[in-house]
Design an enzyme around this catalytic site. Structure first.
Site, short mmCIF file in Angstrom:
data_model
loop_
_atom_site.label_atom_id
_atom_site.label_comp_id
_atom_site.label_asym_id
_atom_site.label_seq_id
_atom_site.Cartn_x
_atom_site.Cartn_y
_atom_site.Cartn_z
N ASP A 17 73.11 -6.65 57.80
CA ASP A 17 73.72 -5.86 56.72
C ASP A 17 75.20 -5.68 57.03
O ASP A 17 75.65 -4.61 57.47
CB ASP A 17 73.00 -4.51 56.59
CG ASP A 17 71.57 -4.68 56.13
OD1 ASP A 17 71.25 -5.72 55.51
OD2 ASP A 17 70.75 -3.79 56.38
N LEU A 67 65.74 -10.95 48.94
CA LEU A 67 66.40 -11.06 47.63
C LEU A 67 65.73 -10.21 46.57
O LEU A 67 66.23 -10.10 45.45
CB LEU A 67 66.44 -12.53 47.21
CG LEU A 67 67.16 -13.44 48.23
CD1 LEU A 67 67.13 -14.89 47.80
CD2 LEU A 67 68.61 -12.98 48.44
N LYS A 68 64.60 -9.61 46.90
CA LYS A 68 63.89 -8.70 45.99
C LYS A 68 63.97 -9.20 44.55
O LYS A 68 64.48 -8.54 43.66
CB LYS A 68 64.42 -7.28 46.11
CG LYS A 68 64.17 -6.67 47.49
CD LYS A 68 64.46 -5.18 47.53
CE LYS A 68 64.13 -4.56 48.87
NZ LYS A 68 65.07 -4.92 49.95
N HIS A 70 63.05 -10.32 40.74
CA HIS A 70 62.20 -9.87 39.63
C HIS A 70 62.85 -10.35 38.34
O HIS A 70 63.95 -9.93 38.01
CB HIS A 70 62.08 -8.35 39.64
CG HIS A 70 61.22 -7.81 38.54
ND1 HIS A 70 59.98 -8.34 38.25
CD2 HIS A 70 61.42 -6.82 37.65
CE1 HIS A 70 59.45 -7.68 37.23
NE2 HIS A 70 60.31 -6.76 36.84
N ASP A 71 62.17 -11.28 37.62
CA ASP A 71 62.74 -11.85 36.40
C ASP A 71 61.58 -12.49 35.66
O ASP A 71 60.42 -12.31 36.07
CB ASP A 71 63.83 -12.89 36.77
CG ASP A 71 64.87 -13.06 35.66
OD1 ASP A 71 64.47 -13.16 34.49
OD2 ASP A 71 66.07 -13.09 35.98
N ILE A 72 61.85 -13.24 34.61
CA ILE A 72 60.74 -13.92 33.94
C ILE A 72 60.15 -14.96 34.91
O ILE A 72 60.83 -15.42 35.84
CB ILE A 72 61.18 -14.60 32.62
CG1 ILE A 72 62.26 -15.65 32.87
CG2 ILE A 72 61.65 -13.55 31.61
CD1 ILE A 72 62.52 -16.53 31.65
N ASN A 74 59.36 -18.11 34.95
CA ASN A 74 59.99 -19.42 35.17
C ASN A 74 61.17 -19.29 36.13
O ASN A 74 61.36 -20.11 37.03
CB ASN A 74 60.44 -19.98 33.81
CG ASN A 74 61.04 -21.35 33.94
OD1 ASN A 74 60.39 -22.29 34.38
ND2 ASN A 74 62.32 -21.48 33.57
N ARG A 182 63.40 3.39 63.90
CA ARG A 182 64.42 4.06 64.70
C ARG A 182 63.89 4.28 66.11
O ARG A 182 62.95 5.05 66.29
CB ARG A 182 64.79 5.42 64.08
CG ARG A 182 65.57 5.32 62.77
CD ARG A 182 66.95 4.71 62.99
NE ARG A 182 67.70 4.55 61.75
CZ ARG A 182 67.67 3.45 60.99
NH1 ARG A 182 66.91 2.42 61.32
NH2 ARG A 182 68.41 3.37 59.91
O1 C5P Z 1 69.82 0.00 58.99
P1 C5P Z 1 68.35 0.05 58.81
O2 C5P Z 1 67.58 -0.30 60.06
O3 C5P Z 1 67.88 1.32 58.17
O4 C5P Z 1 68.08 -1.14 57.76
C1 C5P Z 1 66.82 -1.42 57.24
C2 C5P Z 1 66.86 -2.68 56.45
O5 C5P Z 1 65.62 -2.83 55.76
C3 C5P Z 1 67.93 -2.71 55.36
O6 C5P Z 1 68.37 -4.08 55.25
C4 C5P Z 1 67.22 -2.30 54.11
O7 C5P Z 1 67.74 -2.89 52.94
C5 C5P Z 1 65.82 -2.84 54.36
N1 C5P Z 1 64.77 -2.12 53.66
C6 C5P Z 1 64.54 -0.75 53.79
N2 C5P Z 1 63.52 -0.16 53.12
C7 C5P Z 1 62.76 -0.87 52.31
C8 C5P Z 1 62.97 -2.24 52.16
C9 C5P Z 1 63.99 -2.84 52.86
O8 C5P Z 1 65.22 -0.09 54.54
N3 C5P Z 1 61.76 -0.28 51.69
#
Ligand code: C5P
Length: 239
Positions: A17, A67-68, A70-72, A74, A182
């Site tokens: 990120d 890339l999450k 979501h579209d039609i 095709n 974490r």
């Molecule tokens: O910095 P951190 O460890 O919180 O980043 C978590 C990563 O996981 C980010 O790229 C975030 O977009 C992704 N993510 C998330 N929660 C979700 C889906 C994806 O934190 N439900």
């Protein structure tokens, strides 16, 4: 499925990120062989980072294209087919039945795994109501997980708290990929529901997604190694 055969290091996915390809490449160089799997999402992907998928794959790394989609149908099917050709190992789509079916069709018999995002973790029951849904988060997550299994997607992105419950719904064939990790003592940031690596593994996660605790560490490589060691200990495997 993937728990047993996976080495602890291959269960850590580092989220790149970062704002530029230069920053990402510097981080990848610092992490070296401590990391085998990277995630590229909107932030880096839309800053010119998508070609890094091929570059990393050619360097022997695995890549999760977050890339999450979501579209039609095709559009999703062809988008997923393009990602399959890019060398990525995982791609995400939102867990709408049409979208998941199209993604599975686009994946075909390639090595790409399609992961479904059930309900974004930033949504609560009130947000779903406001968006017009009649179900709360928990019921919608369960409904979509069952649909994902039936449709044949390869895995789910879920919180650590959901992992055990979802494992009961989808069984062992689907991979559970858990962000919001974490290590004890690290900053929570904007994540609301966090878990330590060891607890997430114990809850049934196959893969952990970690970004800031590694990217902002004074020694990112040591931070990654510490997480891998924690995964190894929690799963009873050597690093
Ligand atoms: O910095 P951190 O460890 O919180 O980043 C978590 C990563 O996981 C980010 O790229 C975030 O977009 C992704 N993510 C998330 N929660 C979700 C889906 C994806 O934190 N439900």
């Amino acid at each position: 499925m993937p728990n047993a055969p996976l080495a602890p290091r291959d269960r850590l996915i580092v989220g790149l990120d970062l704002d530029s390809v230069e920053l990402a490449e510097a981080m990848i160089a610092r992490l070296g062989d401590s990391v085998s799997f990277y995630k590229i999402g909107y932030q880096l992907g839309f800053a010119g980072g998508l070609p890094l998928i091929r570059k990393l794959a050619d360097a022997g790394k695995k890549v999760f294209a977050d890339l999450k989609m979501h579209d039609i149908g095709n559009t999703v099917a062809h988008g997923v087919a393009s990602i399959a050709r890019s060398g990525a190992s995982f791609v995400t789509v939102h867990a709408y039945p049409q979208t998941m079916k199209a993604a599975v069709e686009g994946r075909g018999d390639s090595a790409l795994k399609v992961l479904a995002v059930t309900v974004l973790t930033s949504y609560d029951d009130a947000d779903l109501g406001e968006a017009g849904y009649g179900l709360g988060v928990s019921a919608l997550v369960e409904k979509r997980a069952a649909q994902a299994r039936t449709i044949g997607v390869d895995g789910l992105v879920c919180s650590g708290e959901e992992a055990a419950r979802l494992r009961g719904i989808v069984g062992d064939r689907l991979a559970l990929v858990v962000p919001g990790i974490r290590p004890a003592g690290s900053a929570v940031g904007d994540q609301k529901r966090v878990m330590t690596p060891a607890r997430a593994i114990a809850a049934g996660a196959d893969y952990l997604v970690v970004a800031r605790p590694i990217l902002t560490a004074s020694d990112p490589r040591a931070a990654a190694d510490a997480i891998v060691a924690e995964i190894a200990e929690a799963s009873g495997r050597a690093v």
